[in-house]
Design an enzyme around this catalytic site. Structure first.
Site, mmCIF file in Angstrom:
data_model
loop_
_atom_site.group_PDB
_atom_site.id
_atom_site.type_symbol
_atom_site.label_atom_id
_atom_site.label_comp_id
_atom_site.label_asym_id
_atom_site.label_seq_id
_atom_site.Cartn_x
_atom_site.Cartn_y
_atom_site.Cartn_z
ATOM 1 N N HIS A 11 40.064 23.943 10.189
ATOM 2 C CA HIS A 11 40.051 25.305 10.937
ATOM 3 C C HIS A 11 38.715 25.790 10.821
ATOM 4 C CE1 HIS A 11 44.603 26.266 10.929
ATOM 5 N NE2 HIS A 11 44.342 25.464 11.902
ATOM 6 N N CYS A 68 42.735 33.294 5.965
ATOM 7 C CA CYS A 68 44.223 32.864 6.381
ATOM 8 C C CYS A 68 45.079 33.383 6.389
ATOM 9 C CB CYS A 68 44.418 31.300 5.776
ATOM 10 S SG CYS A 68 43.234 29.880 6.170
ATOM 11 N N ASP A 119 20.634 -19.265 7.009
ATOM 12 C CA ASP A 119 19.305 -19.837 7.041
ATOM 13 C C ASP A 119 19.132 -20.378 8.199
ATOM 14 O OD1 ASP A 119 16.933 -20.943 5.017
ATOM 15 O OD2 ASP A 119 17.492 -22.554 6.213
#
Length: 702
Positions: free
Chosen positions: A168, A264, A677
């Site tokens: 939030h 909150c 290689d």
């Protein structure tokens, strides 16, 4: 107490961590102490009540997170936008909050049920009422921001959250009195941080460290110059005190187990209303259309991921799935972006995936005239490797000379368009700008087509774990087919080809007609000729693998020898050069181009030290190629890749996985990387070609 400031809270009578919907809840299910939670909440309640009015909403059984009233909705004046919770676990709170707001006389605005927005948890007013900061990315949708702007008649600034711990906006962002801002930059993407810096003066920005962020220092309640929070470091407290703020720390550890703290647990219902401020939201939306094998080829996933990762949001408005294996699918997607600039960037990338606007919205390109040679207009469209068309006078025109990282120059009178690199632009050229009226062409391949190709290149990507022998077998088959059909193979090679013993094998490929052009730098030619004339490479005897006394001078001696002859071709004519890669090129009339660099010794007379001319020569030799084989030469290979249009198969071979990934990751399904290689690769390739070209012999019974 300031009676003009009011908050809504809900007592934690039924609070518990009953489920997991954010990272903080993990490992904390049913581990919160109800008694301790009530004690901590009461302490916060009384602190706030000393400075403001607190209203209470009745807690309800079955919705333990109702205590977090910040998510009830977003209030401004007499209006409230009711929350639409993202997770079903919290959706049961909505009717209780709606009832409370209606009983208090608020005008309640409700979003569509499938459009999540989590109230003042994701929307925070500037404390002076100038604008609304609105977050998106985890719980709230970007598409809600224009609706909120209209309903509350306020400018909305969109911020994208990137760290799931700060799901939030109010967990990492706290506007303070007097225009100050307390925030954690690490929670946001680059665009959002730039927007914050544009709106808030540097001396007003209080950027906190992760130590404070994870203790929810930003999840604070601000009343005038008072800040109420869970915990702050000494450094942060000193900084805030020096700016005139008073801090009150009150432990909220039980609520942090559910991912919340002071902010909150509260909803401010008296926000400053500025009559002179009116609605505005920079959010843009456009509809795109995509067609093809969207699922098989992964195009729809790529498009949606691109939108989200680029800072946007989307809504799939229509998706028609092909009913048969050969059938194509189509989709219409609504794309949303927080600003015009972000939208333009997203659209340019979506065009590369073949996206188009709906038929009724297709419009002609926009062009601007070049006013300075070699300089394009600011917003010019940057081309890709894919075939591109532009819409000119209501007709689609194919762009010629397609290449990566160029500009598109349009001639309206002759209805033509072509790619130009920046240095080739001249005054008066009309260059395409923006993203309107542009489309790229992707050849649709069905599942059967892709799976039945005798040479599939294993799809795009790096083939590091697959058996090298299998890869080589497929490449050999393709080389044989191209040669027999009169096609063109271009090799880009570095000096490592010589150092690893691959020189003789590459020379054989040239001698037997498998290579139609060779690109490289001064070094590969020098070391090939050194090996041919002196038997060494960088002074090392290639047969015995040991250094030769005085061998460090060999490369300069052969450079001097070729310079005396006048060119590599003349060295062959004069019998000075009698074997090797470049000997075979001269004898079999295979053109080669050597691009010089600042580190080159000599250089050889054939090396082009003018970079622009070297690029032009490379581009000329690449034209018409069916396959490009890149052998341990990163810089030259990158240049070649940028010049090569889609449709040309590309194989990159290098012992370094990072190099292979970089060269293979050009968005083309025709490219593949092989980590091995290069000398071994060439040896195996020649062996496999010998098997393909040897006559079939019937076994004789004895």
């Amino acid at each position: 107490m300031s009676s003009t400031i009011r908050f809504l809270m809900c007592s934690p009578d039924h609070y518990d961590v009953d489920y997991v919907i954010n990272p903080w809840m993990e490992g904390n299910v049913h581990k919160s102490s109800r008694d301790r939670a009530i004690e901590q909440w009461n302490r916060l309640f009384h602190i706030i009540k000393e400075h403001a009015t607190v209203d209470l909403v009745k807690p309800q059984i079955g919705v333990p997170d109702m205590v977090f009233t910040a998510n009830a909705g977003l209030v401004l004046g007499d209006n409230v936008v009711l929350s639409r919770f993202f997770h079903k676990e919290r959706q049961g709170e909505e009717p209780f909050f709606k009832q409370w707001f209606e009983e208090q006389g608020y005008k309640v605005y409700e979003l569509p049920k499938d459009l999540p927005f989590e109230g003042a948890g994701d929307a925070l007013f500037d404390r002076e009422g100038r604008w609304l900061w609105a977050g998106y990315g985890f719980r709230s949708e970007l598409e809600t921001h224009p609706m909120i702007a209209r309903w509350l008649d306020i400018e909305v600034l969109s911020l994208r959250l990137m760290d799931e711990r700060f799901y939030h906006l109010d967990t990492c962002f706290c506007p303070l009195s007097d225009g100050y801002l307390l925030y954690y930059p690490g929670a946001f993407d680059a665009y959002s941080n730039r927007l914050i810096e544009l709106r808030v003066l540097a001396e007003k920005r209080i950027a906190i460290q992760e130590e404070d962020a994870v203790n929810f220092a930003c999840n604070a309640v601000n009343i005038d110059h008072l800040i109420i929070l869970n915990q702050a470091s000494n450094e942060l407290k000193q900084q805030l005190n020096s700016l005139g703020f008073q801090l009150i720390e009150t432990p909220l550890t039980e609520f942090m187990k559910a991912g919340g703290a002071a902010k909150c647990l509260t909803l401010r219902v008296t926000e400053p209303v500025r009559e002179e401020i009116h609605a505005g939201a920079a959010v843009e939306s456009r509809i795109i259309r995509m067609e093809g094998h969207l699922l098989d080829a992964g195009l729809i996933n790529q498009a949606l991921d691109l939108i989200v990762e680029g800072g946007g949001s989307f809504q799939v408005m229509n998706f028609n799935l092909g009913e048969q294996r050969q059938s194509t699918s189509s989709a219409e997607v609504k794309v949303m972006a927080p600003s015009h600039d972000v939208m333009e960037t997203l659209m340019a990338q979506l065009i590369d995936l073949g996206a188009l606007p709906p038929p009724l919205e297709v419009c002609d390109i926009n062009c601007e005239v070049v006013t300075q040679a070699g300089v394009a207009p600011d917003d010019f469209y940057v081309t890709t490797i894919y075939p591109t068309e532009v819409r000119v006078r209501c007709e689609w025109v194919r762009v010629q000379n397609q290449r990566m990282d160029g500009a598109i120059v349009v001639d309206d009178q002759n209805m033509t368009a072509r790619c130009k690199i920046l240095r080739d632009l001249v005054v008066g050229d009309r260059v395409v700008v923006g993203v309107e009226g542009i489309r790229t062409i992707r050849k649709p391949e069905s599942r059967e087509q892709r799976n039945s190709q005798e040479f599939s290149f294993m799809g795009a990507g790096v083939s590091s774990e697959r058996r090298v022998e299998l890869v080589v077998e497929q490449i050999a088959w393709e080389l044989r087919q191209i040669r027999d059909q009169g096609g063109k193979v271009v090799v880009t090679a570095g000096p490592v080809v010589i150092h690893t013993g691959g020189g003789d094998h590459l020379a054989k490929l040239i001698r037997e007609g498998y290579v139609q052009a060779l690109l490289g730098g001064n070094a590969i030619a020098v070391h090939d000729i050194e090996q041919a004339i002196m038997g060494t490479s960088l002074g090392v005897d290639m047969k015995r693998g040991v250094s030769v006394r005085g061998g460090h001078r060999h490369h300069l001696k052969v450079i001097n020898t070729i310079r005396r002859c006048g060119s590599i071709a003349r060295a062959v004519e004069q019998g000075v050069l009698t074997k090797g890669i470049f000997y075979e090129c001269v004898r079999h009339q295979v053109p080669f181009s050597l691009a010089g660099s600042i580190r080159d010794d000599g250089p050889l007379p054939d090396t082009q030290m003018d970079l622009i001319k070297a690029q032009e020569d490379y581009a000329r030799l690449i034209e018409g190629a069916d396959l490009i084989l890149m052998l341990s030469s990163m810089l030259h290979s990158i240049g070649v890749g940028n010049m090569t249009p889609a449709g040309v198969k590309m194989v990159c071979v290098d012992i370094n996985p990072a190099v292979v990934t970089k060269l293979s990751d050009r968005g083309s399904v025709e490219s593949v990387g092989v980590v091995t290689d290069v000398g071994l690769f060439l040896s195996l390739l020649v062996q496999q070609l010998n098997k393909l070209t040897s006559p079939y012999r019937v076994a004789q019974l004895v």
